[in-house]
Design a protein around this motif. Structure first.
Motif, PDB file in Angstrom:
ATOM      1  N   ARG A 154       0.834  -1.217   0.000  1.00  0.00           N
ATOM      2  CA  ARG A 154       0.000   0.000   0.000  1.00  0.00           C
ATOM      3  C   ARG A 154       0.856   1.250   0.000  1.00  0.00           C
ATOM      4  O   ARG A 154       0.503   2.261  -0.630  1.00  0.00           O
ATOM      5  CB  ARG A 154      -0.926  -0.001   1.212  1.00  0.00           C
ATOM      6  N   GLU A 160       2.086   1.773  -3.519  1.00  0.00           N
ATOM      7  CA  GLU A 160       0.973   2.268  -4.334  1.00  0.00           C
ATOM      8  C   GLU A 160       0.736   3.762  -4.085  1.00  0.00           C
ATOM      9  O   GLU A 160       0.539   4.542  -5.019  1.00  0.00           O
ATOM     10  CB  GLU A 160      -0.285   1.464  -4.004  1.00  0.00           C
ATOM     11  N   THR A 178       1.247   6.984  -6.681  1.00  0.00           N
ATOM     12  CA  THR A 178       0.101   7.864  -6.945  1.00  0.00           C
ATOM     13  C   THR A 178       0.453   9.323  -6.676  1.00  0.00           C
ATOM     14  O   THR A 178       0.135  10.215  -7.476  1.00  0.00           O
ATOM     15  CB  THR A 178      -1.091   7.443  -6.082  1.00  0.00           C
TER      16      THR A 178
END
Length: 551
Positions: A193, A196, A200
């Motif tokens: 996570r 990720e 982003t």
């Protein structure tokens, strides 16, 4: 490896040779990469663009010359490329040039052919290189970019704020998971996570930074124009006052939280990069995603956080906005004020350029002579100084005369720049005041002398100052006479002194002074004045007439 020039001599010979070799290789690599853009300036660039779009339109494109030629037939039929460009010989030549420039690479595969020529054409395959894909992608993007302003993606600011805040929390969770189970996969699900969220955030920031750069680049090329049409000024006023203010307010509102989160991540940056995975896992030649190196995080931090001697991009954005608004206000003042600087000549020059473009050669020569006044026998300015004594060089081949900016852009020869500050000089000020008081006393005395002379018309002899005041009034009285027979008069309202002149045939008026005798032929002079000047108080009025022949 780049070695400063002043440090090259202090290196050992072996290291110096290695450094020079690395610098030469770096320069060669840069020259090779610049060759990737060569097809854009080639005369057959339409064909090259069609070929490169064919290779970049699909993944892992592997095409032969015959397949490329077949695909170009449609482009030739539509007129997008010149006739004959789809012939196999021409296509092979274009492909070889692209290979030479580094845009394509050559490969081979087994093929079944009925002739040697077919085998050569079919067995040689072409693939596109990685850097050429980027070049073509940027080219296509550039060709489709509109000329107007690009909207700033300010909606990404709250997303970036949430993202950097969540990165700090995910990093703490990932480090805690590592401590509880060191043998497990680094950071586990929290690490995934985290990766990720890092990807982003950097993608969002890249889009935000690109839109800000494009918007302010467009803004810079507009506000620096000296001449703006009224409708342009109205549109840019709304753009600056409303839209930019909204953008700057959003940036400033979210910057404080983003800067605080990035400052907290800075102290834990090594742990963050370790959790995201070392570069050795993928190899040195692999280009990693953004946010996996120290330089990426430093660049992101510098965008939002000021550092000593290096303002952040947020500060630069605020300063650029202030300069843009100031430039727009200056354009508005130039367009609406009657005085001050002369308006820009951009519109006039564009109109003149259109006339030249539409004119025939003979008409263009006449237009040039009428516009600039440079006829064969007229010289409006001295010739520029030549650096050499070679008088055989024509004026068009000689040195160029540097025209000042104010003359080139505004047609104004006045000196530009800021006026000097006036210094306070009490001694000079007192001297000027004393001179003014002395002049005032001399004029009061001259007026009193003329008033006294009016009471004694037979004995008029004046001082130099009194004669000067009388001549001044005589000049004003003479200016009122449209015909020599008319009567003229003039008055000094401060000292209540009036002079009247009348035409009297055969009479002369003589007024003596230390400077000579003033003779007024065929003229009668009348002086009317108070015994004392107006500012000195009240007094009796003496009236008299000085006529020709009296002395």
């Amino acid at each position: 490896m780049t070695v400063p020039e002043h440090d090259a001599d202090v290196l050992p010979p072996a290291e110096r040779d290695t450094a020079e070799r690395d610098m030469a290789q770096e320069g060669t690599r840069a020259e090779q990469r610049l060759q990737l853009f060569a097809y854009l300036q080639a005369p057959e660039h339409h064909t090259y663009l069609a070929i490169m779009r064919l290779f970049t339109s699909t993944l892992l494109a592997d095409l032969s010359a015959d397949e490329v030629a077949a695909a170009l037939v449609g482009a030739e039929r539509d007129g997008r490329i010149d006739a004959g460009e789809s012939e196999i010989g021409t296509v092979i030549d274009r492909l070889r040039r692209l290979v030479k420039w580094g845009n394509l690479v050559v490969g081979r595969r087994e093929t079944i052919a009925s002739s040697i020529a077919e085998f050569q054409h079919g067995s040689v395959r072409y693939q596109v290189s990685k850097l050429a894909v980027r070049v073509q992608r940027d080219v296509d993007t550039l060709l489709h970019v509109p000329e107007g302003a690009r909207e700033v993606s300010r909606e990404l600011l709250p997303a970036i704020e949430r993202g950097v805040t969540e990165i700090s929390a995910l990093l703490s969770e990932a480090l805690s998971a590592e401590q509880h189970d060191p043998a497990a996969k680094p950071a586990g699900q929290a690490g995934e996570r985290l990766a990720e969220q890092v990807t982003t955030v950097f993608l969002q920031h890249a889009e935000l930074a690109a839109t800000v750069r494009d918007f302010y680049a467009y803004l810079g090329q507009v506000v620096t124009r000296h001449h703006l049409a009224p409708e342009e000024i109205s549109g840019f006023r709304n753009l600056l006052v409303e839209y930019i203010q909204m953008v700057v307010e959003d940036v400033l509102r979210h910057t404080r939280t983003i800067a605080a989160a990035l400052s907290g991540i800075t102290s834990r940056r090594e742990e963050l990069l370790r959790v995201l995975g070392p570069a050795e896992d993928l190899g040195a030649e692999v280009e990693r995603a953004r946010g996996r190196t120290e330089a990426d995080w430093q660049e992101l931090t510098d965008w939002f956080v000021d550092s000593p001697g290096r303002p952040s991009q947020v500060s630069s954005l605020r300063e650029a906005t202030a300069r843009a608004i100031g430039s727009l206000l200056a354009s508005v003042r130039r367009a609406t004020s009657d005085g001050g600087l002369m308006p820009g000549r951009r519109g006039d020059l564009l109109k003149l350029a259109r006339w030249f473009d539409e004119a025939e050669p003979d008409r263009a020569h006449q237009l040039y002579a009428a516009t600039f006044g440079l006829h064969s026998a007229r010289h409006l300015q001295p010739a520029p100084d030549y650096d050499s004594d070679n008088h055989e060089v024509a004026w068009r081949d000689g040195p160029v005369l540097d025209v000042p900016v104010n003359v080139r852009s505004r047609g104004d020869r006045g000196a530009r720049g800021r006026a000097s500050r006036v210094l306070h000089d009490p001694m000079t000020e007192e001297a000027l005041l004393s001179e003014a008081r002395a002049e005032k006393r001399r004029r009061r005395a001259a007026a009193a002398e003329l008033t006294a002379a009016a009471a004694h018309p037979t004995e008029i002899r004046l001082s130099t100052d009194a004669l000067g005041v009388l001549c001044e009034l005589l000049t004003k009285a003479q200016a009122q006479r449209e015909h020599p027979d008319d009567t003229g008069w003039a008055r000094d309202p401060v000292h209540r002194l009036q002079v009247t002149i009348r035409h009297t045939e055969g009479h002369e008026t003589r007024i003596g002074s230390s400077s000579g005798t003033l003779t007024l032929r065929n003229t009668a002079l009348e002086l009317r004045g108070d015994d004392t000047p107006a500012e000195a108080g009240t007094g009796t009025t003496a009236n008299s007439t000085v006529s020709g022949g009296s002395r």
